[in-house]
Design an enzyme around this catalytic site. Structure first.
Site, short mmCIF file in Angstrom:
data_model
loop_
_atom_site.label_atom_id
_atom_site.label_comp_id
_atom_site.label_asym_id
_atom_site.label_seq_id
_atom_site.Cartn_x
_atom_site.Cartn_y
_atom_site.Cartn_z
N HIS A 53 5.85 79.25 -27.76
CA HIS A 53 6.48 80.00 -28.28
C HIS A 53 7.76 80.16 -28.31
O HIS A 53 8.23 81.91 -28.34
CB HIS A 53 6.42 80.82 -26.57
N LYS A 83 11.73 95.23 -22.05
CA LYS A 83 11.54 93.57 -21.84
C LYS A 83 12.37 92.95 -20.98
O LYS A 83 13.27 93.60 -20.23
CB LYS A 83 11.91 92.74 -23.50
N ARG A 84 12.36 91.43 -20.72
CA ARG A 84 13.08 91.22 -19.87
C ARG A 84 13.98 90.89 -20.43
O ARG A 84 14.32 91.32 -21.68
CB ARG A 84 12.87 89.23 -20.16
N LYS A 101 17.93 89.13 -26.50
CA LYS A 101 17.38 90.48 -27.07
C LYS A 101 18.10 91.46 -26.99
O LYS A 101 17.71 92.50 -27.92
CB LYS A 101 16.52 90.45 -26.42
N THR A 152 5.73 91.16 -28.43
CA THR A 152 4.81 92.11 -28.62
C THR A 152 5.18 93.41 -28.57
O THR A 152 4.36 93.64 -29.29
CB THR A 152 3.44 90.99 -27.24
N LYS A 194 3.08 97.30 -29.74
CA LYS A 194 2.42 98.18 -28.96
C LYS A 194 3.03 99.69 -29.27
O LYS A 194 2.83 100.88 -29.48
CB LYS A 194 2.77 98.15 -27.22
C1 GFP Z 1 7.41 84.47 -26.02
C2 GFP Z 1 8.53 84.67 -26.69
C3 GFP Z 1 8.49 86.07 -27.49
C4 GFP Z 1 6.70 86.11 -27.79
C5 GFP Z 1 5.64 85.85 -26.78
C6 GFP Z 1 4.66 85.74 -26.56
O1 GFP Z 1 8.20 85.87 -24.39
O2 GFP Z 1 8.90 86.67 -29.23
O3 GFP Z 1 6.10 87.19 -28.29
O4 GFP Z 1 6.36 84.81 -25.69
O5 GFP Z 1 4.05 84.43 -27.63
F1 GFP Z 1 10.09 85.10 -26.81
P1 GFP Z 1 8.68 86.79 -24.13
O6 GFP Z 1 10.00 85.85 -23.87
O7 GFP Z 1 8.64 88.10 -24.16
O8 GFP Z 1 8.62 86.08 -22.07
#
Ligand code: GFP
Length: 820
Positions: free
Chosen positions: A370, A561-562, A567, A669, A673
């Site tokens: 991820h 988001k976080r 980001k 994600t 949405k």
């Molecule tokens: C992580 C990645 C995102 C991804 C999600 C699910 O989550 O880009 O969409 O995993 O695969 F960074 P977060 O940083 O959003 O927690």
């Protein structure tokens, strides 16, 4: 014995009625006999629990049917191992999926209870940090929807992700207590308990003539006890199980110590065991607590594997059929120690030979990556692993030796490649690389968007990819349209049903039928009205929670988001300041009224992220109170972001901010949405934004900034942020006003370090992308000023986002990885 009967002949409870009157009387029955309360004294929470119990019964019948079916058909089972499941509230999801929304609403209202009021009391199950955990929750719902026999395995944290409060604009973390009122969804399974060990030593038996065997003698042991939650798919197609482990002591109390007067000491072991599953460990944390995190990872991996192997042996004679009957998906590297634990269980406990066990392990496991961020790729110090899991360390060495011999002898790999594929990082303190372990022990390794998968092949896993070129594949993330359209946006859902019928409810890709309505002025007006009502709802929420008034006719520009530097909430904030300056210096211009919303949590140890939250609040205070702005710009940081807040904010967005530094967001994600709910996206060519552009059409999304290749090149060759800043009057003015304390008169140097980072290195390309971003924002303003064009684009977004349903993602996992 009833057990000896055929499944078909077993006595069954009578089917449950969906008649509102009968359900109302069942709710009263639960209230009286299960909760022990009279209608007169029942509190709203009691009504909530009683209602959940009635809904739950209707799910249980399906649950048992699904389980029976999996046994009867010898179906392949999928096990999704994840340290995080960010599920949020469950009641509305469950009621809607079993199709009883109207009936339950009527049943409750005949009792004088409002469904929406009690639904709002359900705590958010926040057993995750962000996208990774929320993806796991969407996947659980989609696996049930597309009828895959699946189990989610994770940890039942007593305290999920912290509650965020603001104290003078600073984030303060408070414990979250989702279990305070009990949890009517879960079933405690005392009989499903396994021992999990830590520490100790390894005994070697045999050798020379007898085959050598290894026995791990752990120094500490705890019990993992299961709690099961049913997860129901759309239209109740199937109900799967989310099994979460809770740690229990072997001896609840040391009675001798207690009797000798050591009352605290007598509970020490018990506390230590229970602390294992007490708190969700926030990602991005400091080395402190590392060991606890590793213990959590091993604890849930070991319990899950013991459970999986036990279930398999109940049905099949041995483990040769394991890869054919079982798929274990590792959600990131958190459960990667499972590879070594599987080998230990198969070899040391069940007596298989190493080679055979290895074939079974590789055939069974697959791994999802991820993130490419180096600091997020887990690795554990060798001495820690040796002390905590001595047998696993031996197994890691053995796997490593085999792999490196193969790479050098068969594939003629050079030293540098050998160093990069090794399970042991030898540069500096020796560490075990969990990503490499997960890769080597799996037959499939997937990324979560097309771009991310390409980058995996080119960067972190380049050498492993050349060693095993068939393993890496892509599975672009998705979101469940049940929660992220039907439940969070009932207004839009009914408008869509009116326009294109109900097909899209069962197949989100049928939303394309909406495309032609983009050119229908009457439809666009209704679409805009739905958006307006959702904005009013958000405006009310913000007024209630924060006492801030916002105008629903302004553009709602949202980034949630976080909080993380990649980001780039900071880029958004710098642009906000630049816009503020512009509005003040050019009051004569026709500015588009905007409300910039932010929400998100910062990892408690992440200094800059917390500073960014403070900056957002400082900027908000100044801008919102400046009469010169005439309400044309407002900034709102909504505290305590969670799934339920997202369910209010997503449908209310006009503009969705997806502005990460290209190459750094694996997928995203949230981006999906928003677009599904009719927002326009402003974003970089990062993660799944790239595929979103392909689906919605380049003219229906606003893309700006450097590409991943350009970012990599700038970093490699060095770029000159200072020159960029000096070349942009807007940017340098915004940065110097932040750095000099215009927004922090009480501590003028508060943000100097943050801004210095942009001047000196600009790792996240805030300066480098600023002008492109600011121009893109003015392009957004221009589109907004022509409502026909704006709503034509946003309607097309809704129409073309169906592909991003997690049902599609799960079908791809099922056919291409799990072969289930
Ligand atoms: C992580 C990645 C995102 C991804 C999600 C699910 O989550 O880009 O969409 O995993 O695969 F960074 P977060 O940083 O959003 O927690």
């Amino acid at each position: 014995m009833i057990n000896n009967l055929n499944a078909a002949d077993l006595p069954r409870p009578a089917p449950r009625s969906s008649n509102p009157e009968i359900m109302a009387s069942e709710i009263i029955e639960r209230l009286t006999y299960r909760i022990g309360k009279d209608v007169k004294v029942a509190k709203p929470h009691d009504w909530l629990t009683a209602t959940i119990l009635v809904v739950r019964d209707r799910i249980i019948d399906k649950w048992m049917e699904s389980t029976r079916k999996a046994y009867a058909n010898n179906s392949k089972r999928v096990y999704y191992l994840s340290l995080e499941f960010l599920i949020g509230r469950l009641m509305r999801d469950a009621i809607s999926n079993i199709g009883l929304m109207h009936e339950i609403r009527d049943a409750l209202s005949s009792l004088g209870v409002d469904l929406d009021v009690i639904a709002g009391l359900e705590p958010d199950a926040a057993l995750g940090n962000g996208g990774l955990g929320r993806l796991a929750a969407c996947f659980m719902e989609s696996m049930a929807t597309v009828d895959i026999p699946a189990y989610g395995y994770g940890i039942r944290y007593v305290h999920g992700l912290f509650r965020q409060q603001m104290a003078d604009g600073w984030q303060v973390e408070l414990p979250e207590t989702w279990l305070a009122h009990g949890n009517p969804w879960e079933f405690e399974r005392r009989e499903s308990s396994y021992e999990v060990g830590f520490g100790g030593s390894v005994e070697t038996i045999g050798g020379y003539e007898d085959p050598q065997r290894f026995v791990w003698k752990p120094a500490e042991r705890v019990i993992a006890m299961a709690y099961d939650t049913p997860v129901v798919g759309w239209r109740g197609t199937r109900v799967n199980t989310l099994r979460l482990w809770s740690a229990q002591p072997i001896d609840p109390i040391l009675l001798a110590a207690f009797n000798a007067g050591d009352h605290i000491g007598a509970l020490r072991e018990s506390n230590k065991a229970e602390s294992l599953t007490r708190v969700l460990y926030p990602a991005d944390a400091t080395p402190a607590g590392q060991e606890l995190r590793l213990r959590q990872e091993f604890f849930f991996s070991s319990a899950s594997l013991q459970d999986i192997l036990r279930r398999h042996l109940q049905q099949y004679p041995d483990f040769t059929s394991l890869p054919e009957k079982v798929s274990i998906q590792l959600n990131d590297t958190h459960p990667a120690i499972s590879i070594a634990e599987m080998m230990r269980l198969l070899c040391d406990v069940h007596g298989l030979e190493f080679e055979e066990a290895w074939k079974i392990t590789q055939g069974t496991f697959s791994y999802t990556n991820h993130t490419l961020l180096p600091e997020a790729l887990e690795s554990w110090p060798v001495p820690l692993l040796e002390r905590l899991l001595p047998r696993h360390m031996q197994i890691v060495y053995a796997i490593n030796a085999n792999t490196l011999v193969y790479a050098r002898k068969e594939k003629k790999m050079a030293d540098q490649q050998i160093r990069s594929i090794s399970l042991i990082d030898e540069g500096g303190e020796r560490r075990v690389r969990m990503g490499n372990l997960a890769f080597i022990g799996s037959h499939s390794i997937n990324g979560v968007s097309a771009l991310h998968t390409d980058l995996m092949k080119e960067t972190v896993f380049a050498d492993l990819h050349s060693l095993y070129p068939d393993r890496i594949n892509n599975k672009t993330n998705g979101i469940t349209p049940r929660r992220w359209l039907m439940q969070c946006n009932p207004g839009l859902t009914s408008l869509l049903r009116e326009a294109i019928g109900d097909d899209f409810l069962d197949d989100a890709e049928k939303l394309t039928a909406l495309d032609r309505f983009a050119d229908d002025a009457g439809f666009r007006e209704k679409f805009a009205e739905v958006k307006r009502l959702n904005k009013v709802r958000l405006a009310n929420t913000v007024a209630q929670r924060m006492g801030i008034r916002v105008d629903p006719s302004a553009m709602f520009d949202i980034q949630i988001k976080r909080i993380h530097e990649y980001k780039r909430q900071l880029l958004n904030l710098v642009e906000t300041v630049a816009l503020y300056d512009q509005i003040r210096s050019h009051p004569e211009l026709d500015w588009v009224p905007r409300v910039k919303f932010f929400a998100g949590k910062a990892a408690p140890s992440y200094h800059n992220a917390k500073l960014i939250i403070k900056l957002a609040n400082d900027i908000a205070r100044v801008i919102n109170n400046d009469p010169a702005v005439r309400g044309l710009l407002k900034v709102v940081f909504v505290p305590n972001y969670n799934v339920s807040l997202a369910e209010i904010m997503v449908p209310a967005a006009d503009l969705s901010e997806q502005i990460s530094t290209a190459g750094m967001e694996a997928s995203g994600t949230g981006n999906m949405k928003f677009a599904l709910n009719g927002a326009l996206t402003i974003g970089t060519l990062d993660g799944a934004n790239v595929e979103m552009r392909d689906h919605v059409g380049a003219e229906n999304i606003v893309i700006f900034g450097m590409t991943a290749d350009e970012v990599a090149k700038a970093r490699a060759e060095g770029h000159n942020p200072r020159a960029i800043i000096e070349g942009s009057a807007e940017l340098s003015q915004a940065l110097s006003s932040i750095a000099s304390g215009v927004f922090s008169p009480d501590d003028r140097s508060r943000f100097a370090g943050l801004i210095d980072g942009i001047y000196n290195s600009d790792w996240f390309m805030v300066a480098a992308d600023f002008d492109a971003y600011a121009n893109a924002q003015r392009e957004v303003d221009a589109i907004w000023s022509d409502p026909d064009s704006w709503y034509a684009k946003t309607v097309r977004n809704t129409a073309r986002m169906g592909w991003f349903s997690s049902d599609r993602t799960i079908r791809q996992y099922a056919t291409e990885i799990w072969r289930a």
